[in-house]
Design a protein around this motif. Sequence first.
Motif, mmCIF file in Angstrom:
data_model
loop_
_atom_site.group_PDB
_atom_site.id
_atom_site.type_symbol
_atom_site.label_atom_id
_atom_site.label_comp_id
_atom_site.label_asym_id
_atom_site.label_seq_id
_atom_site.Cartn_x
_atom_site.Cartn_y
_atom_site.Cartn_z
ATOM 1 N N MET A 1 0.847 -1.211 0.000
ATOM 2 C CA MET A 1 0.000 0.000 0.000
ATOM 3 C C MET A 1 0.879 1.257 0.000
ATOM 4 S SD MET A 1 -2.948 1.137 2.685
ATOM 5 C CE MET A 1 -4.385 0.272 2.112
ATOM 6 N N SER A 2 0.396 2.294 -0.687
ATOM 7 C CA SER A 2 1.187 3.527 -0.747
ATOM 8 C C SER A 2 0.561 4.593 0.156
ATOM 9 C CB SER A 2 1.211 4.049 -2.180
ATOM 10 O OG SER A 2 -0.094 4.499 -2.511
ATOM 11 N N PHE A 3 1.336 5.623 0.471
ATOM 12 C CA PHE A 3 0.803 6.735 1.259
ATOM 13 C C PHE A 3 -0.333 7.434 0.506
ATOM 14 C CE2 PHE A 3 4.712 6.593 3.857
ATOM 15 C CZ PHE A 3 4.146 6.778 5.105
ATOM 16 N N GLU A 4 -0.200 7.447 -0.838
ATOM 17 C CA GLU A 4 -1.183 8.156 -1.660
ATOM 18 C C GLU A 4 -2.597 7.597 -1.454
ATOM 19 O OE1 GLU A 4 1.821 7.414 -2.685
ATOM 20 O OE2 GLU A 4 2.562 9.440 -3.057
ATOM 21 N N SER A 5 -2.679 6.299 -1.165
ATOM 22 C CA SER A 5 -4.007 5.672 -1.066
ATOM 23 C C SER A 5 -4.676 5.914 0.301
ATOM 24 C CB SER A 5 -3.881 4.164 -1.318
ATOM 25 O OG SER A 5 -3.007 3.624 -0.354
ATOM 26 N N LEU A 6 -3.982 6.619 1.192
ATOM 27 C CA LEU A 6 -4.545 6.774 2.543
ATOM 28 C C LEU A 6 -5.474 7.978 2.679
ATOM 29 C CD1 LEU A 6 -1.372 5.975 4.721
ATOM 30 C CD2 LEU A 6 -3.239 4.450 4.082
ATOM 31 N N GLY A 7 -5.476 8.851 1.669
ATOM 32 C CA GLY A 7 -6.373 10.009 1.713
ATOM 33 C C GLY A 7 -5.721 11.274 2.247
ATOM 34 N N LEU A 8 -4.406 11.279 2.343
ATOM 35 C CA LEU A 8 -3.701 12.475 2.849
ATOM 36 C C LEU A 8 -3.594 13.531 1.746
ATOM 37 C CD1 LEU A 8 -0.889 10.523 4.733
ATOM 38 C CD2 LEU A 8 -2.613 11.963 5.844
ATOM 39 N N SER A 9 -3.431 14.775 2.147
ATOM 40 C CA SER A 9 -3.359 15.869 1.170
ATOM 41 C C SER A 9 -1.997 15.897 0.471
ATOM 42 C CB SER A 9 -3.578 17.203 1.883
ATOM 43 O OG SER A 9 -2.452 17.460 2.696
ATOM 44 N N ALA A 10 -1.954 16.638 -0.637
ATOM 45 C CA ALA A 10 -0.709 16.734 -1.409
ATOM 46 C C ALA A 10 0.443 17.335 -0.585
ATOM 47 C CB ALA A 10 -0.957 17.535 -2.675
ATOM 48 N N PRO A 11 0.217 18.413 0.202
ATOM 49 C CA PRO A 11 1.356 18.967 0.959
ATOM 50 C C PRO A 11 1.927 17.966 1.971
ATOM 51 C CG PRO A 11 -0.494 20.511 0.967
ATOM 52 C CD PRO A 11 -0.988 19.260 0.327
ATOM 53 N N VAL A 12 1.048 17.190 2.598
ATOM 54 C CA VAL A 12 1.540 16.209 3.572
ATOM 55 C C VAL A 12 2.294 15.096 2.842
ATOM 56 C CG1 VAL A 12 0.810 14.454 5.258
ATOM 57 C CG2 VAL A 12 -0.204 16.730 5.334
ATOM 58 N N LEU A 13 1.737 14.645 1.729
ATOM 59 C CA LEU A 13 2.406 13.573 0.968
ATOM 60 C C LEU A 13 3.790 14.022 0.498
ATOM 61 C CD1 LEU A 13 -0.587 12.195 -1.140
ATOM 62 C CD2 LEU A 13 0.592 11.049 0.751
ATOM 63 N N GLN A 14 3.857 15.293 0.114
ATOM 64 C CA GLN A 14 5.136 15.849 -0.335
ATOM 65 C C GLN A 14 6.165 15.797 0.806
ATOM 66 O OE1 GLN A 14 5.944 17.187 -3.273
ATOM 67 N NE2 GLN A 14 7.863 18.226 -2.750
ATOM 68 N N ALA A 15 5.738 16.195 1.995
ATOM 69 C CA ALA A 15 6.651 16.207 3.146
ATOM 70 C C ALA A 15 7.082 14.784 3.501
ATOM 71 C CB ALA A 15 5.977 16.881 4.341
ATOM 72 N N VAL A 16 6.142 13.831 3.408
ATOM 73 C CA VAL A 16 6.473 12.428 3.714
ATOM 74 C C VAL A 16 7.493 11.917 2.695
ATOM 75 C CG1 VAL A 16 5.539 10.071 3.742
ATOM 76 C CG2 VAL A 16 4.270 11.918 4.850
ATOM 77 N N ALA A 17 7.277 12.255 1.427
ATOM 78 C CA ALA A 17 8.189 11.799 0.374
ATOM 79 C C ALA A 17 9.580 12.377 0.613
ATOM 80 C CB ALA A 17 7.642 12.206 -0.992
ATOM 81 N N GLU A 18 9.612 13.633 1.013
ATOM 82 C CA GLU A 18 10.920 14.265 1.242
ATOM 83 C C GLU A 18 11.636 13.663 2.455
ATOM 84 O OE1 GLU A 18 10.477 18.533 1.231
ATOM 85 O OE2 GLU A 18 9.524 18.423 -0.746
ATOM 86 N N LYS A 19 10.864 13.156 3.355
ATOM 87 C CA LYS A 19 11.471 12.472 4.517
ATOM 88 C C LYS A 19 12.042 11.115 4.081
ATOM 89 C CE LYS A 19 12.037 11.481 8.974
ATOM 90 N NZ LYS A 19 13.231 11.831 9.647
ATOM 91 N N GLY A 20 11.599 10.651 2.920
ATOM 92 C CA GLY A 20 12.163 9.411 2.371
ATOM 93 C C GLY A 20 11.316 8.175 2.637
ATOM 94 N N TYR A 21 10.108 8.362 3.149
ATOM 95 C CA TYR A 21 9.262 7.198 3.411
ATOM 96 C C TYR A 21 8.417 6.869 2.191
ATOM 97 C CZ TYR A 21 10.499 8.189 8.236
ATOM 98 O OH TYR A 21 11.197 8.429 9.390
ATOM 99 N N THR A 22 8.487 5.637 1.776
ATOM 100 C CA THR A 22 7.747 5.252 0.574
ATOM 101 C C THR A 22 6.493 4.459 0.909
ATOM 102 O OG1 THR A 22 9.244 3.383 0.465
ATOM 103 C CG2 THR A 22 9.732 5.238 -0.998
ATOM 104 N N GLN A 23 6.546 3.740 2.023
ATOM 105 C CA GLN A 23 5.413 2.878 2.383
ATOM 106 C C GLN A 23 4.960 3.160 3.800
ATOM 107 O OE1 GLN A 23 6.111 -1.289 1.921
ATOM 108 N NE2 GLN A 23 4.774 -1.155 0.142
ATOM 109 N N THR A 25 3.734 2.328 7.490
ATOM 110 C CA THR A 25 3.887 1.176 8.383
ATOM 111 C C THR A 25 2.483 0.641 8.687
ATOM 112 O OG1 THR A 25 3.725 2.505 10.382
ATOM 113 C CG2 THR A 25 5.933 2.235 9.459
ATOM 114 N N PRO A 26 2.368 -0.569 9.232
ATOM 115 C CA PRO A 26 1.025 -1.126 9.482
ATOM 116 C C PRO A 26 0.121 -0.225 10.305
ATOM 117 C CG PRO A 26 2.674 -2.844 9.690
ATOM 118 C CD PRO A 26 3.418 -1.562 9.481
#
Length: 511
Positions: A1-23, A25-26
Amino acid sequence: MSFESLGLSAPVLQAVAEKGYTQPTPIQEKAIPIVLMGRDVLGCAQTGTGKTASFVLPMIDILAGSRGKMRMPRSLILEPTRELAAQVAENFDIYGKYNKLNMALLIGGVSFDDQERALEKGVDVLIATPGRLLDHFERGKVLLNDVKVLVIDEADRMLDMGFIPDVERIVGYLPKLRQTLFFSATMPPEIKRLADRFLQNPKEVTVSPPASAGTNIVQGLTVVPEEDKREALRRLIKEQDIKNALVFCNRKRDVAILQTSLKKHGFNAGALHGDMSQPARMETLEKFKQGEIQILVASDVAARGLDIVDMSHVFNFDVPYSPEDYVHRIGRTGRAGRTGHSFTLASPAEGGLVEAIEKLIGAAIPRVEVPGMDAVAFEEGDGRRRRGRGRGGRSARPTGDKPRGEKREHREPREHREPREPREAREHREPKEHREPRQPREPREHHEPREQRAERRHAEPRKERAERPQRERRPESHQGRSHERHGGGRDERAPVGLGDHVPAFLARGGR
Ligand code: AMP
């Protein structure tokens, strides 16, 4: 499962991606969509599972788009320790970098003024330890009737530290209509009852069985005489390939002694305990995180939730009083999928504590040898101990020693050992039961910070406090402890029922 499928907004997803997290956690996978739906969550998860981001990420989205009014925070996160609170604040900084949320951190040990100024600006996210929050509340510096989201983190630790009455008071000041997220590593009945009161129709999210120890942690335990523990620790440290290590002691006093001893033997060691000022604690933590300190000797409370992903080793210099603490302690290593190592040094008298841990984790902790040191066995209540395999163990590897129930072979005289103070005397702390009924409050600065009081209380498990004879649980003034401390010893023959006013002719007694 990806972060994108969780319903988070684009700015939050961007920050998560920059932190280097791709998946995710449970816990993130399960909790984030529920939090975004506005539902209450009862989360059973330890630190190290990605639990913080599981509430921080959706909260950023929930709170985005409006602003907190002066002194009226819109969300509240309660943490048991300052370090954990600071870590959560760091998470908001990282993941909220594309959202303009105002945050305030209310923790003890730092100035009230800066915290008040932050509150006055209007706060979207308020992160606090219960004591300091109540201090501000009582001074009228913060109002809690606009809180829409409440997070109670590490509830079992709050319980251990005696914070539950404070938490209950705080929750009483909050609006009934709110979203509540409640996290705990373990769910003992007391915590479950509390959750039932605070939460409305929560969705339960469990990511690992309560109080299970991580499977990617290689555990070991060795039984050594108390007075040989420092030597054993040094040998283990030398033998292991240590990147960085946390060494846990049960008592604050031992933290300082052990650090000094390690430094004297040439190790790069720092100390972390609740008697240190907050800036000193933060500085030490930072040095440890940056690798300037390799070995950090710490008490449970100070090291709670310490998030260092790449920690190679955890040593228990003492067996923790509470078996749950064992799980928390060793959980500092083996994080984010890496293999960690934990070693526990038990004294012959600590067999009962080890037994409780093994019962909780559902497995025996493998016995290991300390190179060049004799293995001993646990006492069986009569003070005897059995010599183990004798000298010559080469490495900290499993010995196959049975933990308990072995027949003892011979006694070893105890006389050569350094005398130890009785446990009660060592734990120079005032248990909860001793406290006077609440007096009208003085300004807080004159008091010992709540976290510090809690750390003292934490040094002794609840069960042990409860089991202590009534005589020992009375306040010092009624016990003549200062007399004891000066070598006099308590006169066991003193007549009872006369309080402190025993007539001299009666007190002297005589055989
Ligand atoms: P926590 O349980 O919140 O203390 O997090 C434990 C560690 O896992 C922290 O260092 C986090 O930065 C890290 N972490 C959190 N989420 C993820 C993720 N999705 N992928 C990898 N690491 C993560």
